[in-house]
Design a protein around this motif. Structure first.
Motif, short mmCIF file in Angstrom:
data_model
loop_
_atom_site.label_atom_id
_atom_site.label_comp_id
_atom_site.label_asym_id
_atom_site.label_seq_id
_atom_site.Cartn_x
_atom_site.Cartn_y
_atom_site.Cartn_z
N ASN A 114 0.99 -0.99 -0.17
CA ASN A 114 -0.13 -0.45 -0.09
C ASN A 114 0.33 1.35 -0.25
OD1 ASN A 114 -2.12 -1.46 -0.34
ND2 ASN A 114 -2.36 -0.67 1.95
N PRO A 154 -6.87 2.46 -2.09
CA PRO A 154 -5.94 2.49 -1.67
C PRO A 154 -4.56 1.37 -2.21
CG PRO A 154 -7.73 2.23 0.33
CD PRO A 154 -8.18 1.93 -0.97
N ASP A 196 -10.92 4.90 6.78
CA ASP A 196 -10.86 3.58 6.31
C ASP A 196 -11.84 1.92 6.68
OD1 ASP A 196 -8.60 4.72 6.95
OD2 ASP A 196 -8.23 4.84 9.75
N THR A 253 -13.07 1.34 3.61
CA THR A 253 -11.91 0.22 2.88
C THR A 253 -12.49 -0.88 3.37
OG1 THR A 253 -10.39 1.72 2.42
CG2 THR A 253 -9.95 0.16 2.59
N LEU A 274 0.66 4.01 -3.19
CA LEU A 274 0.29 5.23 -2.60
C LEU A 274 1.43 6.41 -3.46
CD1 LEU A 274 -0.83 7.54 -1.54
CD2 LEU A 274 0.30 7.16 0.85
#
Length: 322
Positions: free
Chosen positions: A9, A64, A304, A307, A13
C-alpha cells in the motif's frame, strides 16, 4: 498490527502521488482535485473541435490498493453520453485496465475518452449539450465557452408537480435540526461546517434563514452550501449548490456529496477570510470540513471504514441534533 505499514500500500500511495503530479502537469487546469485526503479527482476532457465540441468529466476515486491490485473507481459525466455509447466506452476502459493490470492507467483512460469524443464528433454534425452547467475547476468560471463539461448541478426545475416543495414554510413549521461541526484554521482563515437533514428545498431555505440568525455565521466571508434530496417516487434527485462568492466552491462541494452518494442532507461551510490567500488549499479545507461532519453524523463512512466494508455508504442515522 494496525501500526505496521503495508509495503504494498505504501508503494501504491507513492505511485498514486507520482501519477497525480504527472497528470496535473500534463493537463493543467483541466485536472481538478476534489478531495485529496479521500483521493478523489476529476478531469475535463474535450475533443478540441470548435465546430462540434464535445466534453466529458471523468470523476475518479483511487482506492488504497491501486494500481497494484484494484482499478480506479470512476464515473463519466456527459449529458450526451447514453445507452449503448456509454456501455461501449465503459467496456473500452475496462479492457484497457485488464491489458495493463498493475500499471497506472489514468492517462490511458483520459486519452481513450478523448479518442472516443473525437470519433463521436466526426460521426455527428451537431450535438446538443446543456448550456448552463456549473464548473468545479478553480478558474473555469472565467471561461463561459467551456461550461458544458461538468455535470449540471443547477438543473433543478420547478414544475406543477413539485411546486409545493418550494413554497414559503408555514409560520408554525420548525426548521430542521442543525449540527455545527468543529472549526479549522489555516493561515488565519477559519472554516466551520454545518449540517441539517432536509427533504424539501423549502427546508433548505429554512436552514439558511436559521443559520443567518447567528451573527457570527452571518458575518462569514462566504457561506458555501450544497444539498441533495432524493425523490423516491421519481427515483431522482433534487440538488443544488451556492458559492456565495467563493467561486467554484459550491460545485466542488456538491460534487463531493454526489460521489459519497449522500441524500436528504444539506451541508454549509462557513469561511472567515483571514487576509492571506490560500489558493487551491481553500477547496481542500471546505471539502474536508464537509466530509468530516458527514462522517460524524453517520451519512457516510470514514475512509478507513469504507475500505474495510468494501466502500459501501452508510445511510443517515435517525438521531436528534442540537
Amino acid at each position: 498490527m494496525d501500526d505496521i505499514i503495508n509495503p504494498e500500500n505504501d508503494g501504491d500511495l507513492l505511485a498514486q502521488i507520482e501519477e497525480v503530479e504527472a497528470l496535473s502537469s500534463i493537463y493543467g487546469d483541466e485536472w481538478c482535485v476534489i478531495d485529496e485526503a479521500s483521493r478523489i479527482f476529476c478531469i475535463k476532457i474535450s475533443n478540441d473541435s470548435e465546430e462540434s465540441k464535445l466534453t466529458a468529466c471523468l470523476q475518479i476515486i483511487l482506492p488504497p490498493d491501486y494500481p497494484s491490485a484494484a482499478p480506479p473507481i470512476y464515473q463519466i459525466n456527459a449529458a450526451w453520453l447514453r445507452g449503448l455509447e456509454r456501455t461501449k466506452l465503459a467496456n473500452s476502459l475496462e479492457d484497457l485496465y485488464v491489458e495493463h493490470v498493475g500499471d497506472s492507467i489514468l492517462y490511458l483512460w483520459v486519452e481513450k475518452i478523448r479518442e472516443f469524443l473525437v470519433d463521436k464528433s466526426q460521426s455527428s454534425e451537431t450535438v446538443n449539450q446543456p448550456e448552463n452547467v456549473n464548473m468545479t475547476a478553480e478558474e473555469e468560471e472565467e471561461d463561459d465557452d467551456d461550461e458544458e463539461d461538468m455535470p449540471d448541478f443547477r438543473s433543478l426545475k420547478l414544475n406543477t408537480e413539485n411546486a409545493h416543495l418550494f413554497m414559503d414554510p408555514a409560520k408554525d413549521e420548525e426548521p430542521p435540526p442543525i449540527k455545527h461541526g468543529n472549526t479549522f484554521t489555516d493561515r488565519r482563515s477559519t472554516f466551520q461546517p454545518h449540517l441539517a437533514p432536509v427533504v424539501t428545498p423549502r427546508q433548505v431555505k429554512m436552514v439558511l434563514e436559521k443559520l443567518y440568525e447567528n451573527k457570527k455565521i452571518a458575518s462569514a466571508t462566504h457561506n458555501i452550501y450544497a444539498y441533495r434530496i432524493y425523490c423516491k417516487d421519481k427515483n431522482s434527485f433534487l440538488q443544488d449548490c451556492e458559492d456565495d462568492g467563493e467561486t467554484a466552491a459550491g460545485g466542488r462541494l456538491l460534487h463531493l456529496l454526489q460521489i459519497l452518494d449522500v441524500r436528504n442532507v444539506m451541508v454549509v461551510v462557513s469561511r472567515w477570510y483571514g487576509g492571506i490567500l490560500l489558493g487551491p488549499d481553500r477547496f481542500k479545507h471546505i471539502n474536508n470540513c464537509a466530509r468530516n461532519i458527514l462522517v460524524e453524523e453517520g451519512y457516510t463512512a470514514s475512509t478507513d471504514e469504507a475500505t474495510k466494508s468494501g466502500a459501501k455508504i452508510k445511510r443517515p442515522k435517525n438521531k436528534k441534533m442540537k
